[in-house]
Design a protein around this motif. Structure first.
Motif, mmCIF file in Angstrom:
data_model
loop_
_atom_site.group_PDB
_atom_site.id
_atom_site.type_symbol
_atom_site.label_atom_id
_atom_site.label_comp_id
_atom_site.label_asym_id
_atom_site.label_seq_id
_atom_site.Cartn_x
_atom_site.Cartn_y
_atom_site.Cartn_z
ATOM 1 N N ARG A 130 0.713 -1.225 0.200
ATOM 2 C CA ARG A 130 0.040 -0.113 -0.054
ATOM 3 C C ARG A 130 0.729 1.201 0.010
ATOM 4 O O ARG A 130 1.773 1.481 0.962
ATOM 5 C CB ARG A 130 -0.809 -0.016 1.348
ATOM 6 C CG ARG A 130 -1.894 1.286 1.076
ATOM 7 C CD ARG A 130 -2.825 1.183 2.649
ATOM 8 N NE ARG A 130 -3.584 2.237 2.379
ATOM 9 C CZ ARG A 130 -3.347 3.589 2.741
ATOM 10 N NH1 ARG A 130 -2.335 3.885 3.419
ATOM 11 N NH2 ARG A 130 -4.536 4.540 2.574
ATOM 12 N N ARG A 131 0.788 2.032 -1.059
ATOM 13 C CA ARG A 131 1.688 2.992 -1.297
ATOM 14 C C ARG A 131 0.772 4.215 -1.671
ATOM 15 O O ARG A 131 0.750 4.610 -2.989
ATOM 16 C CB ARG A 131 2.772 3.053 -2.324
ATOM 17 C CG ARG A 131 3.707 1.803 -1.904
ATOM 18 C CD ARG A 131 4.625 2.396 -0.736
ATOM 19 N NE ARG A 131 5.770 1.354 -0.527
ATOM 20 C CZ ARG A 131 5.394 0.376 0.301
ATOM 21 N NH1 ARG A 131 4.277 0.166 0.949
ATOM 22 N NH2 ARG A 131 6.368 -0.681 0.440
ATOM 23 N N PRO A 132 0.144 5.070 -0.847
ATOM 24 C CA PRO A 132 -0.617 6.218 -1.223
ATOM 25 C C PRO A 132 0.176 7.280 -1.652
ATOM 26 O O PRO A 132 0.999 7.769 -1.644
ATOM 27 C CB PRO A 132 -1.122 6.779 0.256
ATOM 28 C CG PRO A 132 -0.173 6.336 1.136
ATOM 29 C CD PRO A 132 0.514 5.120 0.745
ATOM 30 N N ARG A 133 -0.491 8.102 -2.639
ATOM 31 C CA ARG A 133 -0.059 9.065 -3.560
ATOM 32 C C ARG A 133 0.257 10.239 -2.808
ATOM 33 O O ARG A 133 1.186 10.882 -3.049
ATOM 34 C CB ARG A 133 -0.789 9.179 -4.683
ATOM 35 C CG ARG A 133 -0.410 10.267 -5.663
ATOM 36 C CD ARG A 133 -1.225 10.282 -7.216
ATOM 37 N NE ARG A 133 -0.518 11.093 -8.251
ATOM 38 C CZ ARG A 133 -0.908 11.290 -9.379
ATOM 39 N NH1 ARG A 133 -1.919 10.526 -9.790
ATOM 40 N NH2 ARG A 133 -0.366 12.092 -10.193
ATOM 41 N N TRP A 134 -0.744 10.524 -1.847
ATOM 42 C CA TRP A 134 -0.859 11.834 -0.974
ATOM 43 C C TRP A 134 -0.862 11.200 0.521
ATOM 44 O O TRP A 134 -1.635 10.093 0.579
ATOM 45 C CB TRP A 134 -1.907 12.590 -1.303
ATOM 46 C CG TRP A 134 -1.879 13.115 -2.836
ATOM 47 C CD1 TRP A 134 -1.120 14.017 -3.413
ATOM 48 C CD2 TRP A 134 -2.767 12.901 -3.624
ATOM 49 N NE1 TRP A 134 -1.282 14.134 -4.564
ATOM 50 C CE2 TRP A 134 -2.376 13.308 -4.919
ATOM 51 C CE3 TRP A 134 -3.870 11.636 -3.798
ATOM 52 C CZ2 TRP A 134 -3.009 13.385 -6.189
ATOM 53 C CZ3 TRP A 134 -4.314 11.649 -4.991
ATOM 54 C CH2 TRP A 134 -4.037 12.320 -6.137
ATOM 55 N N PRO A 135 -0.298 11.860 1.393
ATOM 56 C CA PRO A 135 -0.487 11.480 2.732
ATOM 57 C C PRO A 135 -1.495 11.466 3.585
ATOM 58 O O PRO A 135 -1.866 10.681 4.241
ATOM 59 C CB PRO A 135 0.391 12.846 3.544
ATOM 60 C CG PRO A 135 1.327 13.291 2.190
ATOM 61 C CD PRO A 135 0.672 13.361 1.114
ATOM 62 N N HIS A 136 -2.714 12.233 2.741
ATOM 63 C CA HIS A 136 -3.945 12.106 3.441
ATOM 64 C C HIS A 136 -4.797 11.277 3.013
ATOM 65 O O HIS A 136 -6.346 11.285 3.200
ATOM 66 C CB HIS A 136 -4.591 14.039 3.053
ATOM 67 C CG HIS A 136 -5.051 13.862 1.534
ATOM 68 N ND1 HIS A 136 -3.861 14.384 0.891
ATOM 69 C CD2 HIS A 136 -6.009 13.775 0.996
ATOM 70 C CE1 HIS A 136 -4.559 14.635 -0.301
ATOM 71 N NE2 HIS A 136 -5.719 14.029 -0.365
ATOM 72 N N VAL A 137 -4.481 10.363 2.028
ATOM 73 C CA VAL A 137 -5.256 9.129 1.518
ATOM 74 C C VAL A 137 -5.609 8.335 2.621
ATOM 75 O O VAL A 137 -4.653 7.457 2.982
ATOM 76 C CB VAL A 137 -4.665 8.349 0.503
ATOM 77 C CG1 VAL A 137 -5.403 7.360 -0.230
ATOM 78 C CG2 VAL A 137 -4.660 9.605 -0.742
ATOM 79 N N GLU A 138 -6.619 8.116 2.939
ATOM 80 C CA GLU A 138 -6.835 7.240 4.026
ATOM 81 C C GLU A 138 -7.601 5.913 3.777
ATOM 82 O O GLU A 138 -7.867 4.980 4.434
ATOM 83 C CB GLU A 138 -7.864 7.708 5.349
ATOM 84 C CG GLU A 138 -7.018 8.772 5.943
ATOM 85 C CD GLU A 138 -5.875 8.232 6.744
ATOM 86 O OE1 GLU A 138 -6.062 7.281 7.272
ATOM 87 O OE2 GLU A 138 -4.927 9.024 6.979
#
Length: 298
Positions: A197-205
Motif C-alpha cells: 500500500r503506497r498512497p499517492r498523497w499523505p492524506h489518503v486514508e
C-alpha cells in the motif's frame, strides 16, 4: 397533480432520507420511461385521470420493447413505490397502482462463487503486479459479504484488527454496521498494508488503492476481477462482486451459521432478503433430509 410533480416531491423525500445515488438513478430511469410512454400514447399526465389500465398498458409496452422480466419487475416496483408514497403523504386521494401486479420473475439460480473458485483466483493473483492487494480484495469479498460500494469506502481506521471487525460506513440506506472478519483475511490485509500500500498523497486514508496510489473505485474492482477471471479461465459472472456476496452467504449457512446473524452481517433490512440464500443449498437440504426424513423414520 401531475406525475412529474409527484416525482419531484418523491425525489426530494429520497434525498432527505439520504438514499444512495444508485437508488436515485434507479427511480430516475422509471420516471423517464413512464413520462415518455404517457406522452407517446397521449395518456393523462394528471394523476386523477391516470388509471390502473394505463399503468398495465405501460408494463405491456415495456415487454413489447424487449425488456426482460427483471427489468419489467424493477419498473413496476418503482411505479408502485411512487404512488404508494404519494398516497401515504395525502398528495393523491386514489392510488392507481394499488392493484398493479408485479410481473413474475423466473426462478433462476444466480451465479455464486465457491471456495475452490476463490482459491483459483488467489493463485492467479499471486503472479500479477499487485498480488497482495488483489488477494486482500478477494479475501474480503468472500469472507465478509461486503457490497463492492462498501468495500471501496473502507478506510484504515475502519479496520478494527484487535477486535476482528470491520466498521462499514454508509451501507445501503446509509446504515452503518460492524462486520466480523477472519484471521486469514486480516493476515492478507496486514501484508498488503505493510508491503504494497503506497498512497499517492499523505492524506489518503482509503484502505484499498490503485497502482497509482489513489482510492480504488467500484469499476476498478470490477475490472480487476474480470481480468482475473479471464486469466483463471473462469466465467465472468462467477467473479462479479455480487457473486462473492452470494458465495459468502451460502458458505456461512453451509458452515452452520444462522439466518438471523447473516442478516446483521450483510446489512439486510428484512429477514426475507436473507432467506433467499437458503435456496442455494440444494445438496445440503438433500443431505439433511436423508438424515431426518420423517418418512424414513416411520
Amino acid at each position: 397533480m401531475t406525475t412529474e410533480q409527484l416525482w419531484e416531491q418523491f425525489f426530494y423525500n429520497l434525498r432527505v432520507q439520504r438514499r444512495s445515488q444508485a437508488t436515485l438513478s434507479f427511480y430516475q430511469v422509471t420516471r423517464q420511461k413512464l413520462a415518455g410512454y404517457l406522452t407517446l400514447e397521449g395518456y393523462p399526465q394528471e394523476v386523477p385521470g391516470l388509471t390502473i389500465q394505463h399503468l398495465r398498458s405501460f408494463v405491456m409496452w415495456l415487454e413489447a420493447q424487449g425488456l426482460n422480466p427483471g427489468g419489467q419487475h424493477a419498473h413496476v416496483r418503482a411505479v408502485k413505490a411512487l404512488f404508494n408514497w404519494s398516497c401515504r403523504e395525502e398528495l393523491i386521494t386514489v392510488n392507481p397502482a394499488t392493484r398493479l401486479a408485479l410481473p413474475p420473475l423466473p426462478r433462476l439460480r444466480l451465479p455464486t462463487v465457491t471456495s475452490s473458485e476463490t482459491q483459483r483466483l488467489l493463485t492467479t493473483a499471486k503472479t500479477w503486479d499487485q498480488p497482495l492487494r488483489d488477494a486482500a480484495i478477494i479475501m474480503m469479498l468472500f469472507d465478509t459479504g461486503l457490497r463492492v460500494s462498501e468495500l471501496v469506502k473502507l478506510t484504515r481506521q475502519d479496520l478494527l484488527a484487535a477486535q476482528g471487525l470491520l466498521r462499514v460506513r454508509g451501507g445501503k440506506g446509509e446504515k452503518d454496521r460492524t462486520v466480523p472478519i477472519g484471521t486469514r483475511t486480516l493476515t492478507a490485509l496486514g501484508a498488503y498494508q505493510r508491503r504494497e500500500r503506497r498512497p499517492r498523497w499523505p492524506h489518503v486514508e482509503e484502505l484499498l488503492l490503485s497502482h497509482r496510489g489513489e482510492p480504488l473505485t467500484r469499476s476498478g474492482v470490477g475490472i480487476r476481477l474480470a481480468r482475473l477471471s479471464v486469466a483463471s479461465e473462469m466465467p465472468r459472472e462467477l467473479t462479479a462482486p455480487h457473486a462473492f456476496r452470494r458465495g459468502f452467504a451460502v458458505e456461512f449457512l453451509r458452515n452452520g451459521g444462522d439466518v438471523f446473524t447473516l442478516q446483521q452481517i450483510m446489512g439486510h433490512a428484512s429477514l426475507d432478503m436473507t432467506r433467499r440464500y437458503v435456496s442455494f443449498l440444494d445438496e445440503d437440504l438433500k443431505s439433511a433430509h436423508l438424515r431426518f426424513s420423517p418418512g424414513d423414520r416411520l
